[in-house]
Write a protein that holds these residues in place. Structure first.
Motif, mmCIF file in Angstrom:
data_model
loop_
_atom_site.group_PDB
_atom_site.id
_atom_site.type_symbol
_atom_site.label_atom_id
_atom_site.label_comp_id
_atom_site.label_asym_id
_atom_site.label_seq_id
_atom_site.Cartn_x
_atom_site.Cartn_y
_atom_site.Cartn_z
ATOM 1 N N ARG A 91 0.917 -1.188 -0.131
ATOM 2 C CA ARG A 91 -0.098 -0.021 0.037
ATOM 3 C C ARG A 91 0.927 1.327 -0.029
ATOM 4 N NH1 ARG A 91 -2.399 2.093 5.558
ATOM 5 N NH2 ARG A 91 -1.001 3.443 4.765
ATOM 6 N N ASN A 93 1.968 4.902 1.402
ATOM 7 C CA ASN A 93 2.444 5.109 2.988
ATOM 8 C C ASN A 93 1.220 5.875 3.649
ATOM 9 O OD1 ASN A 93 2.683 8.134 2.982
ATOM 10 N ND2 ASN A 93 4.633 7.876 2.018
ATOM 11 N N PHE A 94 1.459 5.658 5.338
ATOM 12 C CA PHE A 94 0.372 6.518 6.037
ATOM 13 C C PHE A 94 -0.068 7.823 5.807
ATOM 14 C CE2 PHE A 94 -1.954 6.765 10.077
ATOM 15 C CZ PHE A 94 -1.432 7.851 10.391
ATOM 16 N N TYR A 95 1.087 8.403 5.269
ATOM 17 C CA TYR A 95 0.754 10.054 5.191
ATOM 18 C C TYR A 95 -0.118 10.255 4.045
ATOM 19 C CZ TYR A 95 4.156 9.750 8.786
ATOM 20 O OH TYR A 95 5.088 9.457 9.747
ATOM 21 N N GLN A 97 -2.289 7.762 2.574
ATOM 22 C CA GLN A 97 -3.739 6.797 2.611
ATOM 23 C C GLN A 97 -4.374 6.765 3.998
ATOM 24 O OE1 GLN A 97 -3.044 3.174 0.344
ATOM 25 N NE2 GLN A 97 -4.996 2.267 0.784
ATOM 26 N N GLY A 98 -3.582 6.876 5.045
ATOM 27 C CA GLY A 98 -3.954 6.765 6.488
ATOM 28 C C GLY A 98 -3.670 5.342 6.844
ATOM 29 N N GLY A 99 -4.708 4.949 7.825
ATOM 30 C CA GLY A 99 -4.332 3.635 8.688
ATOM 31 C C GLY A 99 -4.979 2.520 7.750
ATOM 32 N N LYS A 100 -5.684 2.522 6.579
ATOM 33 C CA LYS A 100 -6.483 1.332 6.176
ATOM 34 C C LYS A 100 -5.345 0.426 5.517
ATOM 35 C CE LYS A 100 -9.565 0.648 2.175
ATOM 36 N NZ LYS A 100 -10.363 1.158 1.081
#
Lengths: 113, 110
Positions: A91, A93-95, A97-100
């Motif tokens: 996926r 990264n978190f920044y 796409q967030g925590g999904k």
């Protein structure tokens, strides 16, 4: 997110290295490879992640092929406590796409004495 | 640092009832995600909250909802429970690449 393919199960002898493969042939340039594991009846546990370089931490090593279409998680000296389901997730990264997290079926690793 | 906590750990409800589950993230984490785990479907993403706003949503019916408070604690609610809602509900908090999961709430619907 790119799709991943993992073998459904693997066995490993205690004390030996466990090498868990993951195919992610449609990975995009900005997608990372993450590994989590879930020991029976517990919440998943983060292991390691990488973008293109090989990575190592106190738990494992992550080897990503040069074309990034596959990777291998290595547990250098497997113990009985490493028996778990291992998930490979690709996926951005978190920044971005967030925590999904999208979990597949994972590889059930059995470490045997 | 204390880990992610979830309450209650076990819950038994009857079809048609509603339920509220609670998740306290790791101190300083503003992102809280919820997942449902069943033997048939595996681990499925429900939704994520970040700074009190829903940032991501999975493919679940509207009976599943959530919210996040100003202290980052989160609750999820399931209304009109169905037998198929029996599952392990996991929450995870994050401040970057790593997600830290709680032990889960085991919900049984009878």
């Amino acid at each position: 997110d790119a799709k991943t393919t993992q073998p459904p199960s693997m066995d490993c002898a205690e004390g030996r290295a466990a090498n868990l493969p993951c195919n992610h042939s449609t990975i995009s340039g900005n997608e990372y490879v993450y590994w989590y594991r879930q020991i029976h009846s517990q919440g998943p546990q983060y292991i390691i992640h990488g973008l293109k370089n090989n990575e190592t931490n106190e738990m494992a090593s992550l080897i990503i092929t040069e074309d990034r279409k596959s990777s291998t998680l290595i547990l250098p000296h497997a113990t009985l406590r490493d028996t778990a389901v291992y998930y490979c997730i690709v996926r951005v990264n978190f920044y971005n796409q967030g925590g999904k997290l999208i979990f597949g079926q994972g590889t059930e690793l059995s470490v045997k004495p | 640092k204390a880990g992610v906590t979830q309450t209650p750990r076990y819950l038994i409800k009857t079809r048609g009832q509603q339920v509220t589950l609670s998740c306290s993230p790791i101190s300083g984490h503003r992102s809280v995600s919820w997942y449902q785990q069943t033997p048939g479907q595996g681990l499925q993403f429900l939704f994520e909250y970040f700074s009190e706003t829903q940032r991501n949503k999975g493919n679940f019916p509207g009976r599943f909802s959530g919210r996040q408070f100003s202290n980052s604690r989160s609750e999820m609610n399931v209304s009109t429970l169905e037998l198929g809602d029996s599952a392990l509900y996991l929450c995870a908090s994050s401040s970057g690449h790593e997600q830290y999961f709680g032990p889960g709430t085991r919900l049984t619907v009878t």
